[in-house]
Design a protein around this motif. Structure first.
Motif, PDB file in Angstrom:
ATOM      1  N   PHE A   1     -24.368  67.485 -56.555  1.00  0.00           N
ATOM      2  CA  PHE A   1     -24.920  68.444 -55.978  1.00  0.00           C
ATOM      3  C   PHE A   1     -26.330  67.846 -56.604  1.00  0.00           C
ATOM      4  CE2 PHE A   1     -20.893  70.599 -56.574  1.00  0.00           C
ATOM      5  CZ  PHE A   1     -20.664  71.059 -54.995  1.00  0.00           C
ATOM      6  N   PHE A   2     -26.532  67.594 -57.147  1.00  0.00           N
ATOM      7  CA  PHE A   2     -27.530  66.692 -57.975  1.00  0.00           C
ATOM      8  C   PHE A   2     -27.890  65.577 -57.576  1.00  0.00           C
ATOM      9  CE2 PHE A   2     -27.152  68.508 -63.282  1.00  0.00           C
ATOM     10  CZ  PHE A   2     -26.859  69.618 -62.879  1.00  0.00           C
ATOM     11  N   HIS A   3     -27.682  64.282 -57.627  1.00  0.00           N
ATOM     12  CA  HIS A   3     -28.014  62.976 -57.317  1.00  0.00           C
ATOM     13  C   HIS A   3     -28.516  63.498 -55.863  1.00  0.00           C
ATOM     14  CE1 HIS A   3     -28.614  59.190 -55.533  1.00  0.00           C
ATOM     15  NE2 HIS A   3     -27.947  58.539 -56.820  1.00  0.00           N
ATOM     16  N   PRO A   4     -29.597  63.111 -55.103  1.00  0.00           N
ATOM     17  CA  PRO A   4     -30.437  63.284 -53.591  1.00  0.00           C
ATOM     18  C   PRO A   4     -28.964  62.730 -52.794  1.00  0.00           C
ATOM     19  CG  PRO A   4     -32.281  63.417 -55.533  1.00  0.00           C
ATOM     20  CD  PRO A   4     -30.799  63.273 -56.367  1.00  0.00           C
ATOM     21  N   GLN A   5     -29.197  61.626 -52.846  1.00  0.00           N
ATOM     22  CA  GLN A   5     -28.292  60.820 -52.056  1.00  0.00           C
ATOM     23  C   GLN A   5     -27.197  61.526 -51.321  1.00  0.00           C
ATOM     24  OE1 GLN A   5     -29.714  57.004 -53.443  1.00  0.00           O
ATOM     25  NE2 GLN A   5     -29.595  55.911 -51.523  1.00  0.00           N
ATOM     26  N   VAL A   6     -26.605  61.642 -52.346  1.00  0.00           N
ATOM     27  CA  VAL A   6     -25.395  62.492 -52.051  1.00  0.00           C
ATOM     28  C   VAL A   6     -24.963  63.586 -51.360  1.00  0.00           C
ATOM     29  CG1 VAL A   6     -23.195  62.324 -53.533  1.00  0.00           C
ATOM     30  CG2 VAL A   6     -24.152  60.742 -54.528  1.00  0.00           C
ATOM     31  N   ILE A   7     -26.405  64.262 -52.464  1.00  0.00           N
ATOM     32  CA  ILE A   7     -26.537  65.796 -51.542  1.00  0.00           C
ATOM     33  C   ILE A   7     -26.158  65.577 -50.368  1.00  0.00           C
ATOM     34  CG2 ILE A   7     -27.652  67.512 -51.256  1.00  0.00           C
ATOM     35  CD1 ILE A   7     -28.542  67.278 -54.349  1.00  0.00           C
ATOM     36  N   ALA A   8     -26.943  64.481 -49.615  1.00  0.00           N
ATOM     37  CA  ALA A   8     -27.262  64.131 -48.442  1.00  0.00           C
ATOM     38  C   ALA A   8     -26.169  63.784 -47.913  1.00  0.00           C
ATOM     39  CB  ALA A   8     -28.859  63.578 -48.405  1.00  0.00           C
TER      40      ALA A   8
ATOM     41  N   GLY B   1     -45.427  57.566 -60.442  1.00  0.00           N
ATOM     42  CA  GLY B   1     -45.810  58.291 -61.140  1.00  0.00           C
ATOM     43  C   GLY B   1     -45.459  60.150 -60.917  1.00  0.00           C
ATOM     44  N   VAL B   2     -45.637  59.669 -59.056  1.00  0.00           N
ATOM     45  CA  VAL B   2     -44.940  60.970 -57.893  1.00  0.00           C
ATOM     46  C   VAL B   2     -43.732  60.904 -58.462  1.00  0.00           C
ATOM     47  CG1 VAL B   2     -44.741  61.663 -55.782  1.00  0.00           C
ATOM     48  CG2 VAL B   2     -46.259  60.350 -55.755  1.00  0.00           C
ATOM     49  N   ALA B   3     -42.370  60.284 -58.620  1.00  0.00           N
ATOM     50  CA  ALA B   3     -41.567  60.618 -59.073  1.00  0.00           C
ATOM     51  C   ALA B   3     -41.359  60.857 -60.143  1.00  0.00           C
ATOM     52  CB  ALA B   3     -40.519  59.626 -58.911  1.00  0.00           C
ATOM     53  N   ARG B   4     -41.828  61.136 -61.347  1.00  0.00           N
ATOM     54  CA  ARG B   4     -42.385  61.628 -62.477  1.00  0.00           C
ATOM     55  C   ARG B   4     -42.446  63.000 -62.664  1.00  0.00           C
ATOM     56  NH1 ARG B   4     -39.595  62.018 -66.509  1.00  0.00           N
ATOM     57  NH2 ARG B   4     -39.789  63.490 -66.071  1.00  0.00           N
ATOM     58  N   ARG B   5     -44.040  62.776 -61.844  1.00  0.00           N
ATOM     59  CA  ARG B   5     -44.318  64.465 -61.405  1.00  0.00           C
ATOM     60  C   ARG B   5     -43.694  65.886 -60.500  1.00  0.00           C
ATOM     61  NH1 ARG B   5     -47.594  67.104 -57.855  1.00  0.00           N
ATOM     62  NH2 ARG B   5     -48.862  68.221 -58.599  1.00  0.00           N
ATOM     63  N   LEU B   6     -42.600  65.263 -60.135  1.00  0.00           N
ATOM     64  CA  LEU B   6     -41.484  65.771 -59.700  1.00  0.00           C
ATOM     65  C   LEU B   6     -40.229  66.045 -60.257  1.00  0.00           C
ATOM     66  CD1 LEU B   6     -42.037  64.421 -55.598  1.00  0.00           C
ATOM     67  CD2 LEU B   6     -42.196  66.604 -56.356  1.00  0.00           C
TER      68      LEU B   6
ATOM     69  N   ASP C   1     -36.348  59.002 -48.814  1.00  0.00           N
ATOM     70  CA  ASP C   1     -36.713  58.405 -48.487  1.00  0.00           C
ATOM     71  C   ASP C   1     -37.216  56.935 -49.768  1.00  0.00           C
ATOM     72  OD1 ASP C   1     -36.024  58.312 -46.330  1.00  0.00           O
ATOM     73  OD2 ASP C   1     -38.299  58.099 -45.452  1.00  0.00           O
ATOM     74  N   MET C   2     -38.481  57.838 -50.384  1.00  0.00           N
ATOM     75  CA  MET C   2     -38.872  57.037 -51.686  1.00  0.00           C
ATOM     76  C   MET C   2     -37.545  57.735 -52.758  1.00  0.00           C
ATOM     77  SD  MET C   2     -41.004  58.337 -54.010  1.00  0.00           S
ATOM     78  CE  MET C   2     -40.734  59.528 -55.271  1.00  0.00           C
ATOM     79  N   VAL C   3     -36.731  58.528 -53.181  1.00  0.00           N
ATOM     80  CA  VAL C   3     -34.916  58.318 -53.913  1.00  0.00           C
ATOM     81  C   VAL C   3     -34.429  57.739 -53.398  1.00  0.00           C
ATOM     82  CG1 VAL C   3     -34.055  59.938 -54.399  1.00  0.00           C
ATOM     83  CG2 VAL C   3     -35.823  60.585 -54.049  1.00  0.00           C
ATOM     84  N   ALA C   4     -34.756  57.022 -52.678  1.00  0.00           N
ATOM     85  CA  ALA C   4     -33.124  56.019 -51.976  1.00  0.00           C
ATOM     86  C   ALA C   4     -34.223  55.200 -52.124  1.00  0.00           C
ATOM     87  CB  ALA C   4     -33.525  55.833 -50.333  1.00  0.00           C
TER      88      ALA C   4
ATOM     89  N   GLY D   1     -44.572  59.155 -44.515  1.00  0.00           N
ATOM     90  CA  GLY D   1     -43.689  58.569 -45.065  1.00  0.00           C
ATOM     91  C   GLY D   1     -43.853  58.144 -46.016  1.00  0.00           C
ATOM     92  N   TYR D   2     -42.917  57.396 -46.921  1.00  0.00           N
ATOM     93  CA  TYR D   2     -43.555  56.614 -48.135  1.00  0.00           C
ATOM     94  C   TYR D   2     -43.663  54.822 -48.260  1.00  0.00           C
ATOM     95  CZ  TYR D   2     -41.041  53.739 -52.119  1.00  0.00           C
ATOM     96  OH  TYR D   2     -41.412  52.524 -52.891  1.00  0.00           O
ATOM     97  N   GLN D   3     -43.307  54.180 -47.994  1.00  0.00           N
ATOM     98  CA  GLN D   3     -43.355  53.272 -46.706  1.00  0.00           C
ATOM     99  C   GLN D   3     -44.255  52.682 -46.224  1.00  0.00           C
ATOM    100  OE1 GLN D   3     -40.917  50.910 -48.276  1.00  0.00           O
ATOM    101  NE2 GLN D   3     -38.447  51.702 -48.169  1.00  0.00           N
TER     102      GLN D   3
END
Length: 201
Positions: A167-174, A61-66, A111-114, A28-30
């Protein structure tokens, strides 16, 4: 060309990010700490801090990589030989698929995206600007070929991006996964219809 020292630094930074991403997915991210990342790499936390000044900078950096993976795949689609409408459909579908796979299907990464979205990380803003620009380049190709009729390409790209938020925003997709609404193909059909020359609609 990077010199040896610069190459070592680049490689080490990449190893730290790869390890951090793996731990984010596993525990987990946290819950992941800099000490956890350092231990996995047989490094001291102080050594990790030589390359990243805080856990937040590792997270970014992880977010940038993904996000970079999504951007590179998107740019490859834009460079294809198909007509603009076909490339735009593939581009929009691919961004949705990759974001769903990377973030939504993985609750720990979600969780990290949120947090990234809530804290308005600069890397997220830069990513959306990049994707909007890539969409704009396909629309511009379509205008040049006569497939699309648009007077303001940047505005059209922003409108297309806004239409695809579900369809793009991870939170909205979920959040919208089980809610009624248009399918992704229906939304793309709507966008393409709005871009088409008026006498071809």
């Amino acid at each position: 060309m990077l010199n040896v020292a610069e190459q070592v630094e680049t490689d080490t930074r990449e190893r730290i990010l790869v390890t951090a991403e793996r731990l984010f997915r596993e525990i987990g991210y946290q819950k992941t700490t800099v000490a956890d990342i350092a231990k996995s790499l047989n490094m001291s936390p102080a050594n990790v801090y030589r390359f990243f000044d805080s856990k937040k900078s590792i997270n970014a950096g992880v977010a940038r990589r993904l996000m970079g993976q999504v951007e590179r795949q998107s740019q490859a689609i834009v460079a294809g030989k198909q007509n603009a409408a076909t490339r735009l459909r593939e581009l929009l579908t691919t961004v949705h698929r990759m974001n769903s796979e990377r973030y939504v299907a993985d609750s720990k990464m979600h969780d990290m995206v949120a947090v990234a979205m809530e804290e308005n990380w600069e890397v997220c803003n830069a990513h959306m600007e990049c994707i909007t620009g890539i969409i704009g380049s396909v629309i511009a190709d379509g205008v040049a070929s006569g497939e699309f009729q648009v007077s303001d390409v940047p505005l059209a790209a922003h409108c297309a991006c806004t239409a695809m938020v579900r369809f793009f925003h991870p939170q909205v997709i979920a959040q919208c996964a089980d809610k009624p609404g248009p399918s992704i193909d229906q939304m793309i059909d709507f966008i393409l219809a709005g871009l088409a020359p008026k006498n071809k609609k």
